[in-house]
Enzyme design. Structure first.
Site, mmCIF file in Angstrom:
data_model
loop_
_atom_site.group_PDB
_atom_site.id
_atom_site.type_symbol
_atom_site.label_atom_id
_atom_site.label_comp_id
_atom_site.label_asym_id
_atom_site.label_seq_id
_atom_site.Cartn_x
_atom_site.Cartn_y
_atom_site.Cartn_z
ATOM 1 C CG LEU A 84 -1.887 -1.260 1.487
ATOM 2 C CD1 LEU A 84 -2.253 -0.913 2.813
ATOM 3 C CD2 LEU A 84 -2.877 -1.275 0.373
ATOM 4 C CG ASP B 55 1.290 -3.074 2.907
ATOM 5 O OD1 ASP B 55 2.826 -2.078 2.551
ATOM 6 O OD2 ASP B 55 0.386 -3.365 2.166
ATOM 7 C CD GLU C 21 5.736 1.078 15.193
ATOM 8 O OE1 GLU C 21 6.129 1.518 15.906
ATOM 9 O OE2 GLU C 21 5.535 1.942 13.786
ATOM 10 C CG ASP C 22 1.779 -0.322 10.877
ATOM 11 O OD1 ASP C 22 1.407 0.163 11.814
ATOM 12 O OD2 ASP C 22 1.727 -0.475 9.792
ATOM 13 N NE ARG D 54 0.426 -3.679 6.732
ATOM 14 C CZ ARG D 54 0.879 -2.909 7.754
ATOM 15 N NH1 ARG D 54 1.204 -1.344 7.474
ATOM 16 N NH2 ARG D 54 2.237 -3.496 8.345
ATOM 17 N NE ARG E 14 -3.614 2.095 6.326
ATOM 18 C CZ ARG E 14 -2.872 1.712 6.099
ATOM 19 N NH1 ARG E 14 -2.092 1.332 7.232
ATOM 20 N NH2 ARG E 14 -2.743 2.214 4.678
ATOM 21 C CG HIS F 87 0.507 5.160 10.751
ATOM 22 N ND1 HIS F 87 1.614 4.144 10.001
ATOM 23 C CD2 HIS F 87 -0.758 4.323 10.568
ATOM 24 C CE1 HIS F 87 0.701 3.243 9.703
ATOM 25 N NE2 HIS F 87 -0.270 3.644 9.928
ATOM 26 C CB CYS G 89 6.634 0.801 9.683
ATOM 27 S SG CYS G 89 6.235 2.733 9.606
HETATM 28 N N1 GLY Z 1 2.590 0.834 3.061
HETATM 29 C C1 GLY Z 1 2.597 0.404 4.579
HETATM 30 C C2 GLY Z 1 0.482 0.523 4.812
HETATM 31 O O1 GLY Z 1 0.209 1.240 4.176
HETATM 32 O O2 GLY Z 1 0.832 -0.383 5.938
#
Ligand code: GLY
Length: 253
Positions: free
Chosen positions: A18, A60, A65-66, A85, A131, A161, A248
């Protein structure tokens, strides 16, 4: 002190990750080299680095970290907003089960990406972004409260973010783009506005007394040095093409 970090090797599918960045196509071999250099930098901060295998299913997934938030008292598995994701969480959770007895989860309708959470001591600033929604943030604040920690929200309007635009470089000092430099939520901090329009440098990581920053931002580098920071520069150009920053790429605990 952090003692460990988790990273995830990017798969070749990362080129389909993404992005809104418009910085060109990812060079996968260069991304692998930069990932190895990132790991070396973490090790130079006295961290043991746990490297998860690449998963081509999730372009991704190197942005590890996400999918989790790690505190000294519990781990929280997030619920990424991006449908592509969502499945990234299970492999990270299975690794975290080796280290944490208390593992909490963000659940529907909440969404939350770890990149939206900035920890300062025992308080967590949570960006409300494309997000992370209010339901996810409120769930996180409730979980943190159960473990004696606190959280509060900050609007995110210009960045992907929260930590794309503001990061903590000491307990009392933030590095911030214009979007955050004057926010009332951060009035108690000394805020360093990123110099010279070098917004890409706002995403730094403070680890065990050192500050890791993305390479190519000489004015911000000097700002940090003037603050007394011990700076380590890392080239993450291929990850920036996917809206990714230094934070990240790892989970520190
Ligand atoms: N490419 C990282 C994200 O959009 O989550």
């Amino acid at each position: 002190m952090f003692t460990k970090a988790i990273v995830r090797t990017p798969g070749r599918s990362m080129v389909f990750g993404l992005t809104n960045a418009n910085l060109g196509t990812v060079d996968y071999e260069k991304a692998l080299l930069q990932h190895r250099q990132y790991i070396a930098a973490l090790k130079s901060c006295e961290l043991e680095v746990l490297v998860l295998e690449a998963d081509e299913t999730y372009p991704d997934s190197t942005f590890v970290e996400d999918v989790a938030l790690l505190t000294t008292r519990c781990a929280i598995i997030t619920r990424p907003a991006a449908p592509s994701r969502r499945g990234e969480t299970s492999r990270v959770q299975s690794l975290l089960e080796r280290f944490y007895t208390c593992i909490e989860k963000i659940t529907s309708p909440g969404t939350l990406d770890g990149g939206d959470v900035m920890q300062v001591c025992e308080h967590f600033y949570i960006g409300i972004s494309a997000r992370t929604n209010l339901a996810g943030a409120n769930q996180l604040i409730t979980i943190l409260g159960r473990y004696g920690m606190t959280g509060s929200t900050v609007p995110v309007t210009e960045c992907l973010h929260l930590k794309t635009g503001v990061t903590c470089v000491s307990e009392k000092t933030l590095l911030a783009t214009d979007e955050y430099a004057l926010r009332p939520e951060f009035a108690a901090f000394k805020v360093l506005p990123v110099a010279g329009g070098e917004n890409g440098a706002a995403n730094c990581i403070r680890i065990n007394g050192k500050v890791l920053m993305p390479a190519g931002f000489p004015q911000v580098r000097q700002q940090l040095i003037d603050e007394g920071a011990q700076v380590i520069e890392i080239d993450i150009s291929e990850y920036a093409k996917l809206d990714g920053g230094l934070t990240c790429l790892s989970l520190r605990f």
